[in-house]
Each structure stands twice: as C-alpha cells, then as structure tokens.
Scaffold this active site. Structure first.
Site, PDB file in Angstrom:
ATOM      1  N   HIS A  54      42.253  17.088  47.008  1.00 10.30           N
ATOM      2  CA  HIS A  54      42.325  18.432  46.428  1.00 10.30           C
ATOM      3  C   HIS A  54      42.180  18.375  44.909  1.00 10.30           C
ATOM      4  O   HIS A  54      42.819  17.550  44.258  1.00 10.30           O
ATOM      5  CB  HIS A  54      43.673  19.093  46.744  1.00 10.30           C
ATOM      6  CG  HIS A  54      43.871  19.394  48.195  1.00 10.30           C
ATOM      7  ND1 HIS A  54      44.907  20.151  48.672  1.00 10.30           N
ATOM      8  CD2 HIS A  54      43.150  19.065  49.290  1.00 10.30           C
ATOM      9  CE1 HIS A  54      44.822  20.261  49.988  1.00 10.30           C
ATOM     10  NE2 HIS A  54      43.766  19.596  50.388  1.00 10.30           N
TER      11      HIS A  54
ATOM     12  N   GLU B 291      41.338  26.176  44.159  1.00 10.10           N
ATOM     13  CA  GLU B 291      41.565  24.855  44.768  1.00 10.10           C
ATOM     14  C   GLU B 291      40.280  24.416  45.470  1.00 10.10           C
ATOM     15  O   GLU B 291      39.749  25.152  46.295  1.00 10.10           O
ATOM     16  CB  GLU B 291      42.703  24.935  45.792  1.00 10.10           C
ATOM     17  CG  GLU B 291      42.985  23.587  46.453  1.00 10.10           C
ATOM     18  CD  GLU B 291      44.019  23.693  47.580  1.00 10.10           C
ATOM     19  OE1 GLU B 291      45.155  23.270  47.379  1.00 10.10           O
ATOM     20  OE2 GLU B 291      43.659  24.222  48.661  1.00 10.10           O
TER      21      GLU B 291
HETATM   22  P1  0O2 Z   1      44.953  27.991  54.423  1.00 14.04           P
HETATM   23  O1  0O2 Z   1      44.124  28.973  53.716  1.00 14.04           O
HETATM   24  O2  0O2 Z   1      45.553  28.538  55.666  1.00 14.04           O
HETATM   25  O3  0O2 Z   1      44.285  26.680  54.588  1.00 14.04           O
HETATM   26  P2  0O2 Z   1      52.060  23.339  50.644  1.00 14.04           P
HETATM   27  O4  0O2 Z   1      51.572  21.969  51.070  1.00 14.04           O
HETATM   28  O5  0O2 Z   1      51.334  24.431  51.365  1.00 14.04           O
HETATM   29  O6  0O2 Z   1      53.518  23.425  50.690  1.00 14.04           O
HETATM   30  P3  0O2 Z   1      50.648  23.170  48.115  1.00 14.04           P
HETATM   31  O7  0O2 Z   1      51.143  22.053  47.284  1.00 14.04           O
HETATM   32  O8  0O2 Z   1      50.127  24.378  47.398  1.00 14.04           O
HETATM   33  O9  0O2 Z   1      51.761  23.609  49.137  1.00 14.04           O
HETATM   34  O10 0O2 Z   1      49.494  22.795  48.982  1.00 14.04           O
HETATM   35  P4  0O2 Z   1      48.737  21.490  49.419  1.00 14.04           P
HETATM   36  O11 0O2 Z   1      49.493  20.887  50.534  1.00 14.04           O
HETATM   37  O12 0O2 Z   1      48.335  20.659  48.273  1.00 14.04           O
HETATM   38  O13 0O2 Z   1      47.441  22.205  49.941  1.00 14.04           O
HETATM   39  C1  0O2 Z   1      47.487  23.393  50.593  1.00 14.04           C
HETATM   40  C2  0O2 Z   1      46.309  23.484  51.534  1.00 14.04           C
HETATM   41  O14 0O2 Z   1      45.942  22.197  52.005  1.00 14.04           O
HETATM   42  C3  0O2 Z   1      46.677  24.268  52.764  1.00 14.04           C
HETATM   43  O15 0O2 Z   1      46.452  25.608  52.527  1.00 14.04           O
HETATM   44  C4  0O2 Z   1      45.712  23.712  53.792  1.00 14.04           C
HETATM   45  O16 0O2 Z   1      44.417  24.260  53.625  1.00 14.04           O
HETATM   46  C5  0O2 Z   1      45.678  22.268  53.413  1.00 14.04           C
HETATM   47  N1  0O2 Z   1      46.728  21.516  54.102  1.00 14.04           N
HETATM   48  C6  0O2 Z   1      47.789  20.921  53.527  1.00 14.04           C
HETATM   49  N2  0O2 Z   1      48.521  20.281  54.461  1.00 14.04           N
HETATM   50  C7  0O2 Z   1      47.924  20.470  55.637  1.00 14.04           C
HETATM   51  C8  0O2 Z   1      48.228  20.045  56.984  1.00 14.04           C
HETATM   52  O17 0O2 Z   1      49.213  19.351  57.277  1.00 14.04           O
HETATM   53  N3  0O2 Z   1      47.353  20.466  57.953  1.00 14.04           N
HETATM   54  C9  0O2 Z   1      46.248  21.220  57.664  1.00 14.04           C
HETATM   55  N4  0O2 Z   1      45.474  21.567  58.682  1.00 14.04           N
HETATM   56  N5  0O2 Z   1      45.977  21.643  56.423  1.00 14.04           N
HETATM   57  C10 0O2 Z   1      46.790  21.278  55.408  1.00 14.04           C
HETATM   58  P5  0O2 Z   1      47.249  26.708  53.320  1.00 14.04           P
HETATM   59  O18 0O2 Z   1      48.292  27.262  52.405  1.00 14.04           O
HETATM   60  O19 0O2 Z   1      47.685  26.210  54.641  1.00 14.04           O
HETATM   61  O20 0O2 Z   1      46.163  27.813  53.454  1.00 14.04           O
END
Ligand code: 0O2
Ligand code: 0O2
Length: 268
Positions: free
Chosen positions: A121, A140
């Site tokens: 990311h 992002e």
């Molecule tokens: P969408 O639009 O439904 O994809 P968080 O991890 O959410 O507590 P952070 O730090 O903002 O908080 O996010 P992170 O983990 O860096 O990245 C967030 C996005 O990465 C998610 O967006 C997903 O698209 C993806 N992602 C992160 N972890 C996983 C996981 O375990 N499985 C899947 N399938 N995707 C993941 P959102 O919010 O889900 O939005």
C-alpha cells in the site's frame, strides 16, 4: 448525525479516482508500446461508500471533522501486476511521479496481515483542480499480484458475508489458501526468470548466427571461396546438430581470424 453534504464532500475524491485510473491505464498502454512489457496488468478504482467511511471512522476513533486526514483510503486505486517483481518496479514509478507525493508505504507483502492478506500500500497526497481551486486529498494505491488479488477478493466477500466474524474452519482454510497464493507467486517468479534468461540466450544466439553468416559472406568478397565453403560446411553441421552455443562461438572466432588475415592481405 453528521449534517454534511456527502455528495459535495466526495466530489474531489471521485475526480481523483477517475484521473488516477486514466493516468495509470495510459501508463500501461505507453509502456506496452515502448518496451512491450508493462508491470501493470489492470487498474481498478473506487470511492469508499459513505457507510464504510463512517464505520472506519468509528473503528479508528476519527472525529467527523478530521475525516480527510484520518481516513486515507476514501479514494482507492488498485494496480494488479503479474509478478511480485513488477510491484517493486511499479512502486518505484509511483515514487518518481511529480503529480503525487508519497506520504508513506505499508508493506503487507513482506509482513502479511494475520488474515493472510498480502499487498503493497502506498498513501499519496494528490492535488485535484476543483471548481473552487486546488484541493489536496489523500489516496491509497494498493499494488498486488493477480494471485494476491484473487485471494483478497474472495476473503473480502466472505468477511462481508459473515460481517467480519469468520468461522474458525473458514479462517484456517483461507490461511492455507493464502499460503498457496504465496507459493503460486514464487513459482511464477521462477518461471519468469527462466523465460527471461531463455529469451536472452535466444537473442544472443540469433545475433551470433547473423554474425557468422555475414562474415562467411565477407570471405567470399575477399576471394577466399574455399575457406568460406569450409566454414559454411562447419556451420551447417552445427546448425543441423544439437544447439551448442560454445561451438558456434568458437567457429565465429575462427571465421573472424580468417577474415582479419584476408583483409590484411587485401590491403597490402
Ligand atoms: P474496502 O474498500 O472495502 O477494500 P484497517 O486495516 O482497515 O484497520 P488501515 O490501516 O487504514 O486500517 O488499512 P490497511 O489495513 O492498511 O488497508 C485497508 C485496506 O486494505 C482495506 O480497505 C482493504 O482493501 C485492504 N485490506 C486490509 N486488510 C485486509 C484483509 O485482511 N483482507 C482483505 N481482503 N483486504 C484487506 P477496506 O477499509 O476494507 O475497504
Ligand atoms: P476493458 O476493456 O474491459 O479491459 P472503468 O470505469 O470501467 O474504467 P471500473 O468502473 O473501476 O473501471 O471497473 P472495474 O469493474 O473495477 O474494472 C476496471 C478494469 O479492470 C476493467 O477494464 C476490467 O475489465 C478490468 N478487470 C477487472 N477484473 C479483472 C480481472 O480479473 N482480470 C483482468 N485482466 N481485468 C480485470 P477496463 O480498463 O475498464 O476496460
């Protein structure tokens, strides 16, 4: 209840997603034309739904007036690549761009999430020209291989179905599937390096063959028909036999030595 006009709030994010998709898709087209290979397989993008923005704000304790800084993936771009090495190349290309500024990066490829999630990311600042002037928003960019995307898409829809509470046995299976996706990426990377090496070998070999044929032709020019014929026969033997780059190189060196001699005698 937040009384903001969500339609207006999301306008710059929608514009950013559209612009970034166009730019990255053209990058793919341009690189294919220039180098016949693009690290980008395909690009998708979306603006986060209002309900998801609110849920995330609640989960991360982001106050309503701080959404723009606190939720960094309201504008989300996803770049799918064929190989893990393409992700590294793509990240370099993003870092070098002048139309966005990288704020920070999260490497879920080397450090995968406990769920098994793998992706790279990059959080960027991106300036959008709105009717009211320039607005810098956060976006992002997720970089993934096709295998990582396959896994994440399925895991995401299952998590959604079970509202984040996946049963133990499904979580286990997803974890195993994530390992399989990781091995698939590794296997594909190895196949890729073999193909690249084979291509290089093939290119060297065809350059050598052109050289040999050209030099034999030159010998005829210097009236060395007998020698040229002998070399021609040796070449035909090698050509008919097994692929042997070393013998061909040796033959090429011998022809070049004969050619050098012929040139010297011709000059004197
Ligand atoms: P969408 O639009 O439904 O994809 P968080 O991890 O959410 O507590 P952070 O730090 O903002 O908080 O996010 P992170 O983990 O860096 O990245 C967030 C996005 O990465 C998610 O967006 C997903 O698209 C993806 N992602 C992160 N972890 C996983 C996981 O375990 N499985 C899947 N399938 N995707 C993941 P959102 O919010 O889900 O939005
Ligand atoms: P083409 O000619 O179909 O390849 P858009 O507004 O249509 O540009 P949007 O609304 O984000 O994009 O659409 P979506 O469904 O997210 O998909 C974006 C692009 O990714 C589309 O291509 C899809 O065809 C392509 N895509 C989605 N899933 C896959 C996949 O699994 N494999 C491959 N190879 N491509 C996929 P384009 O650029 O719109 O046009």
């Amino acid at each position: 209840m937040d009384g903001r006009d969500w339609g207006k709030f999301l306008v710059p994010y929608e514009q950013a997603v559209e612009e970034l998709k166009v730019k990255l898709k053209s990058m793919r087209v341009e690189m294919k034309k220039r180098e016949e290979y693009s690290p980008i397989e395909f690009v998708t993008g979306r603006v986060k739904r209002v309900s998801s923005i609110l849920e995330k704000a609640k989960r991360l304790n982001v106050p309503m007036e701080k959404l723009e800084e606190g939720i960094e993936d309201i504008a989300g771009i996803r770049i799918m690549c064929q190989f893990v090495a393409d992700i590294e190349q793509m990240a370099d290309l993003i870092r070098a761009r002048k139309d966005m500024k990288v704020l920070y990066e999260k490497d879920y490829i080397r450090n995968n999430k406990p769920s098994g999630y793998r992706s790279y990311h990059i959080i960027v600042e991106y300036p959008v020209q709105t009717a009211l002037g320039m607005k810098v928003i956060l976006a992002e960019i997720q970089l993934r291989t096709l295998a990582m995307n396959f896994w994440a898409t399925i895991e995401h829809s299952l998590s959604y179905k079970f509202q984040g509470n996946l049963p133990e046995h499904i979580r286990d299976r997803l974890s195993k599937a994530a390992e399989a996706a990781f091995r698939l990426d590794e296997e594909m990377s190895q196949i890729r390096s073999e193909i690249v090496e084979a291509q290089k070998l093939f290119e060297n070999q065809s350059a050598l063959i052109s050289q040999v044929l050209n030099d034999i032709q030159q010998l005829y020019f210097y009236n060395r028909a007998k020698e040229a014929q002998q070399f021609q026969n040796r070449f035909s033997e090698l050509w008919g036999g097994k692929d042997d780059p070393w013998s061909l190189r040796e033959l090429s060196e011998q022809i070049q030595a004969a050619l050098l001699l012929a040139r010297k005698e011709h000059m004197s």
